[in-house]
Write an enzyme that holds these catalytic residues in place. Structure first.
Site, PDB file in Angstrom:
ATOM      1  N   ARG A   1     -14.070  -5.487   3.022  1.00 49.86           N
ATOM      2  CA  ARG A   1     -13.105  -5.366   4.095  1.00 49.86           C
ATOM      3  C   ARG A   1     -13.358  -5.619   5.483  1.00 49.86           C
ATOM      4  O   ARG A   1     -12.751  -5.104   6.404  1.00 49.86           O
ATOM      5  CB  ARG A   1     -12.354  -3.947   3.826  1.00 49.86           C
ATOM      6  CG  ARG A   1     -11.208  -4.056   2.791  1.00 49.86           C
ATOM      7  CD  ARG A   1     -10.446  -2.985   2.493  1.00 49.86           C
ATOM      8  NE  ARG A   1     -10.071  -2.192   3.660  1.00 49.86           N
ATOM      9  CZ  ARG A   1      -8.671  -2.778   4.353  1.00 49.86           C
ATOM     10  NH1 ARG A   1      -8.187  -3.638   3.918  1.00 49.86           N
ATOM     11  NH2 ARG A   1      -8.579  -1.930   5.406  1.00 49.86           N
TER      12      ARG A   1
ATOM     13  N   HIS B   1      -9.314   6.548   2.717  1.00 45.43           N
ATOM     14  CA  HIS B   1      -9.769   6.639   4.005  1.00 45.43           C
ATOM     15  C   HIS B   1     -10.951   7.786   4.246  1.00 45.43           C
ATOM     16  O   HIS B   1     -11.067   8.893   4.894  1.00 45.43           O
ATOM     17  CB  HIS B   1      -8.950   7.205   5.034  1.00 45.43           C
ATOM     18  CG  HIS B   1      -8.616   6.797   6.317  1.00 45.43           C
ATOM     19  ND1 HIS B   1      -9.143   7.338   7.397  1.00 45.43           N
ATOM     20  CD2 HIS B   1      -8.381   5.554   6.813  1.00 45.43           C
ATOM     21  CE1 HIS B   1      -9.155   6.418   8.533  1.00 45.43           C
ATOM     22  NE2 HIS B   1      -8.465   5.498   8.069  1.00 45.43           N
TER      23      HIS B   1
ATOM     24  N   GLU C   1      -9.210   1.937  -1.607  1.00 42.18           N
ATOM     25  CA  GLU C   1     -10.164   1.587  -0.294  1.00 42.18           C
ATOM     26  C   GLU C   1     -10.822   2.717   0.225  1.00 42.18           C
ATOM     27  O   GLU C   1     -10.303   3.814   0.257  1.00 42.18           O
ATOM     28  CB  GLU C   1      -8.947   1.072   0.496  1.00 42.18           C
ATOM     29  CG  GLU C   1      -9.592   0.878   2.158  1.00 42.18           C
ATOM     30  CD  GLU C   1      -8.259   0.359   2.901  1.00 42.18           C
ATOM     31  OE1 GLU C   1      -7.172  -0.205   2.308  1.00 42.18           O
ATOM     32  OE2 GLU C   1      -8.376   0.548   4.035  1.00 42.18           O
TER      33      GLU C   1
ATOM     34  N   TRP D   1     -12.337  11.907   8.625  1.00 46.24           N
ATOM     35  CA  TRP D   1     -10.866  11.463   8.739  1.00 46.24           C
ATOM     36  C   TRP D   1     -10.680  10.114   8.228  1.00 46.24           C
ATOM     37  O   TRP D   1     -10.749   9.279   8.071  1.00 46.24           O
ATOM     38  CB  TRP D   1     -10.480  11.505  10.377  1.00 46.24           C
ATOM     39  CG  TRP D   1      -9.126  10.957  10.264  1.00 46.24           C
ATOM     40  CD1 TRP D   1      -7.908  11.842  10.231  1.00 46.24           C
ATOM     41  CD2 TRP D   1      -8.543   9.653  10.798  1.00 46.24           C
ATOM     42  NE1 TRP D   1      -6.565  11.214  10.418  1.00 46.24           N
ATOM     43  CE2 TRP D   1      -6.891   9.719  10.714  1.00 46.24           C
ATOM     44  CE3 TRP D   1      -9.005   8.646  11.047  1.00 46.24           C
ATOM     45  CZ2 TRP D   1      -6.238   8.856  10.959  1.00 46.24           C
ATOM     46  CZ3 TRP D   1      -8.340   7.373  11.305  1.00 46.24           C
ATOM     47  CH2 TRP D   1      -6.842   7.527  11.384  1.00 46.24           C
TER      48      TRP D   1
ATOM     49  N   ASP E   1      -5.296   3.607   0.263  1.00 46.60           N
ATOM     50  CA  ASP E   1      -6.251   4.049   1.040  1.00 46.60           C
ATOM     51  C   ASP E   1      -6.720   5.257   1.089  1.00 46.60           C
ATOM     52  O   ASP E   1      -5.884   6.446   1.548  1.00 46.60           O
ATOM     53  CB  ASP E   1      -6.134   3.280   2.392  1.00 46.60           C
ATOM     54  CG  ASP E   1      -6.993   3.417   3.388  1.00 46.60           C
ATOM     55  OD1 ASP E   1      -8.288   3.838   3.132  1.00 46.60           O
ATOM     56  OD2 ASP E   1      -7.125   2.863   4.715  1.00 46.60           O
TER      57      ASP E   1
ATOM     58  N   GLU F   1      -4.843  -7.333   4.856  1.00 49.79           N
ATOM     59  CA  GLU F   1      -3.815  -6.087   5.371  1.00 49.79           C
ATOM     60  C   GLU F   1      -3.215  -6.803   6.457  1.00 49.79           C
ATOM     61  O   GLU F   1      -3.501  -7.199   7.352  1.00 49.79           O
ATOM     62  CB  GLU F   1      -4.836  -4.904   5.763  1.00 49.79           C
ATOM     63  CG  GLU F   1      -4.281  -3.723   6.204  1.00 49.79           C
ATOM     64  CD  GLU F   1      -4.677  -2.704   6.791  1.00 49.79           C
ATOM     65  OE1 GLU F   1      -6.074  -2.952   7.159  1.00 49.79           O
ATOM     66  OE2 GLU F   1      -4.419  -1.665   6.866  1.00 49.79           O
TER      67      GLU F   1
ATOM     68  N   ARG G   1       0.959  -1.005  -0.021  1.00 48.51           N
ATOM     69  CA  ARG G   1      -0.169  -0.113   0.071  1.00 48.51           C
ATOM     70  C   ARG G   1       0.853   1.306  -0.080  1.00 48.51           C
ATOM     71  O   ARG G   1       1.957   1.329   0.717  1.00 48.51           O
ATOM     72  CB  ARG G   1      -0.803   0.034   1.221  1.00 48.51           C
ATOM     73  CG  ARG G   1      -1.889   1.035   1.320  1.00 48.51           C
ATOM     74  CD  ARG G   1      -2.503   1.040   2.597  1.00 48.51           C
ATOM     75  NE  ARG G   1      -2.010   1.969   3.743  1.00 48.51           N
ATOM     76  CZ  ARG G   1      -2.715   2.400   4.562  1.00 48.51           C
ATOM     77  NH1 ARG G   1      -4.021   1.835   5.108  1.00 48.51           N
ATOM     78  NH2 ARG G   1      -2.257   3.263   5.432  1.00 48.51           N
TER      79      ARG G   1
ATOM     80  N   TYR H   1      -3.470  10.968   6.498  1.00 51.07           N
ATOM     81  CA  TYR H   1      -3.703   9.664   6.664  1.00 51.07           C
ATOM     82  C   TYR H   1      -2.558   8.946   6.261  1.00 51.07           C
ATOM     83  O   TYR H   1      -2.395   9.112   4.857  1.00 51.07           O
ATOM     84  CB  TYR H   1      -5.194   9.200   6.215  1.00 51.07           C
ATOM     85  CG  TYR H   1      -5.143   7.748   6.694  1.00 51.07           C
ATOM     86  CD1 TYR H   1      -5.549   7.197   7.875  1.00 51.07           C
ATOM     87  CD2 TYR H   1      -4.839   6.900   5.649  1.00 51.07           C
ATOM     88  CE1 TYR H   1      -5.335   5.719   8.059  1.00 51.07           C
ATOM     89  CE2 TYR H   1      -4.825   5.633   5.675  1.00 51.07           C
ATOM     90  CZ  TYR H   1      -4.940   4.945   7.050  1.00 51.07           C
ATOM     91  OH  TYR H   1      -4.973   3.581   7.108  1.00 51.07           O
TER      92      TYR H   1
ATOM     93  N   GLU I   1     -13.975  -1.841   6.351  1.00 49.93           N
ATOM     94  CA  GLU I   1     -13.127  -1.658   7.501  1.00 49.93           C
ATOM     95  C   GLU I   1     -14.104  -1.199   8.837  1.00 49.93           C
ATOM     96  O   GLU I   1     -13.795  -1.682  10.070  1.00 49.93           O
ATOM     97  CB  GLU I   1     -11.866  -1.212   7.476  1.00 49.93           C
ATOM     98  CG  GLU I   1     -11.841   0.295   7.493  1.00 49.93           C
ATOM     99  CD  GLU I   1     -10.349   0.935   7.524  1.00 49.93           C
ATOM    100  OE1 GLU I   1      -9.612   0.263   6.447  1.00 49.93           O
ATOM    101  OE2 GLU I   1     -10.298   1.641   8.082  1.00 49.93           O
TER     102      GLU I   1
HETATM  103  O1  EZ4 Z   1      -7.499   4.111  10.264  1.00 50.79           O
HETATM  104  O2  EZ4 Z   1      -7.614   0.946  11.876  1.00 50.79           O
HETATM  105  O3  EZ4 Z   1      -6.589   0.368   6.620  1.00 50.79           O
HETATM  106  N1  EZ4 Z   1      -6.230   0.613   7.645  1.00 50.79           N
HETATM  107  C1  EZ4 Z   1      -7.018   1.706   8.202  1.00 50.79           C
HETATM  108  C2  EZ4 Z   1      -6.469   1.933   9.417  1.00 50.79           C
HETATM  109  C3  EZ4 Z   1      -7.606   2.641  10.505  1.00 50.79           C
HETATM  110  C4  EZ4 Z   1      -7.517   2.236  11.974  1.00 50.79           C
HETATM  111  C5  EZ4 Z   1      -8.664   3.069  12.807  1.00 50.79           C
HETATM  112  O4  EZ4 Z   1      -8.743   2.350  14.075  1.00 50.79           O
HETATM  113  O5  EZ4 Z   1      -7.819   2.559   7.357  1.00 50.79           O
HETATM  114  O6  EZ4 Z   1      -5.321   2.662   9.482  1.00 50.79           O
HETATM  115 CO    CO Z   2      -8.338   1.692   5.643  1.00 52.52          CO
END
Ligand code: EZ4
Ligand code: CO
Length: 404
Positions: free
Chosen positions: A285, A214, A238, A404, A212, A341, A148, A160, A264
């Site tokens: 995920r 996020h 992702e 976030w 990701d 992951e 990643r 992030y 997730e």
């Molecule tokens: O931000 O698990 O793909 N992984 C992620 C993680 C999440 C954390 C939050 O607790 O997006 O880093």
């Molecule tokens: Co993630």
């Protein structure tokens, strides 16, 4: 019949907070489950201690499905991260016990190995593009088949995925109040394709590349990102948009062939149902620890199989070694595994959690110890008391709170 005679909750902080449920049976067998919910750890600890552990005493330890249904339907209030993380911890602890009693690793109880090992992706990051390239190199040198890539965005303080310091673990939760990060979607969208181009130019196409987002984009922005990354043949992007709005994925889908992964923060099969059955995503995920344990996640993957959707389980460092190991067993046994992951855990976790998994040539294996193959050292755990840590919040340049 082996009954449950004891159920205790342990909150420990070897670098970061983990909540562990330990169940003991009348035969003296113990099993453990992960009840960690990053930044809200004590809520799950209380849900278990105050409302679930008393109900477990005297139950048949081997009736896993019945206990799952009892806790899910019996509470009346369904789903949600706190409830489902608590149920997951009970579920994994009971699978651990069943495996130990059978003398078999969990993956054997789930039908045996469907592959030689579990392909995992590592987390490369950099404050600059040359630093990111160095970090990708580090993972490829160690045999990872998938990486990643996340880089800092010029002009933004902290985004992030930027790891602080060395090691493999990206641990964003820190401090007794949430820190504040900044965000500018335009700057991000302009920049990401340039560093994916740099990664492919330097290392070629012989490994899988992931990213990701996020949860930060609108549907049309996510469509633009997917299109702009098509030349770099991503394995997935992702969490392109916040997935409460599941229709959004239809719009993204219509514009790009970049594969989509999401889930997730999902808690149940119902969070996945629409996305899977409309074929709006490529990878689901959801995790063992936040989506109701092995019992529920197995059903999610089974639902996904006929729709061509593959697994892509969350495996960040806030999923304790207990649920990470459980995920490896599931990954090894299902037909529609996609990718796992692997963020690794902060150094020091081995003192509290003794694992038996292995990593070789980019593949992980959960090992052949009976149950899930993780031992929990209560004395070591007690040496690392709970320490409040929060995930960051995100603000746009004008001060608005953003995802976030
Ligand atoms: O931000 O698990 O793909 N992984 C992620 C993680 C999440 C954390 C939050 O607790 O997006 O880093
Ligand atoms: Co993630």
């Amino acid at each position: 019949m082996a009954t449950i005679t004891d159920a205790t909750v342990h909150v420990t902080c070897p670098g970061r907070n983990y909540v562990t449920l330990k169940i003991t049976t009348s035969d003296g067998v113990t099993g453990i489950g992960d009840a960690t919910l990053n930044g809200r750890e004590l809520a799950v600890a209380s849900y278990l201690r105050d409302h679930v552990c008393p109900l477990l005493i005297g139950r048949d330890a081997h009736r896993i499905e019945d206990t799952w249904q009892y806790l899910y339907k019996g509470a009346y209030w369904r789903r949600g991260p706190v409830t489902m993380t608590a149920i997951a911890a009970v579920d994994v602890a009971l699978w651990d016990i069943k495996g130990k009693v059978a003398g078999l690793p969990l993956y054997q109880l789930l039908g045996g190995a469907a592959r030689d090992g579990v392909t995992v992706y590592g987390h490369a990051s950099g404050d600059t593009v040359p630093e990111l390239l160095q970090d990708v190199q580090r993972f490829l040198d160690r045999g990872f088949r998938a990486v990643r890539a996340q880089a800092a965005v010029p002009g933004l303080e902290r985004v992030y995925g930027q790891r602080k310091g060395g090691g493999d673990t990206y641990e964003p939760a820190d401090g007794s109040l949430p820190s504040v990060e900044d965000w500018d979607t335009g700057a991000y969208l302009d920049f990401v394709p340039s560093y994916m181009a740099a990664v492919r130019e330097k290392f070629g196409y012989g490994f899988q590349l992931l990213h990701d987002v996020h949860h930060r984009l609108t549907p049309i922005e996510a469509a633009r990102l997917g299109k702009s990354l098509e030349p770099y043949r991503m394995f997935w992007i992702e969490d392109a948009t916040p997935a409460e709005d599941q229709e959004a994925f239809d719009l993204i889908r219509r514009h790009t062939t970049t594969p989509l992964a999401v889930g997730e923060i999902f808690n149940s099969v119902f969070d996945c149902q629409h996305l899977i059955t409309r074929r709006l995503i490529d990878y689901v995920r959801a995790s063992v620890s936040h989506a109701g344990g092995v019992t529920q996640l197995r059903k999610i993957f089974a639902l996904a199989e006929p729709y061509g959707v593959r697994s892509g389980s969350h495996g960040a460092g806030d999923l304790s070694p207990v649920s990470f190991a459980a995920a490896l067993h599931l990954d090894l046994s299902i037909p529609n595994f996609g990718m796992q992951e692997y963020m690794a855990h902060l150094p020091g976790y081995e003192e509290v959690f003794r694992t038996s998994w292995t990593f070789e040539d980019g593949l992980m294996h959960p090992g052949d110890a009976p149950g899930i193959g993780v031992e929990f050292d209560e004395d070591a755990a007690a040496r690392y008391p709970y320490s409040p840590k929060y995930l960051p919040v995100n603000r746009l340049r004008d001060g608005s709170v953003h995802d976030w």
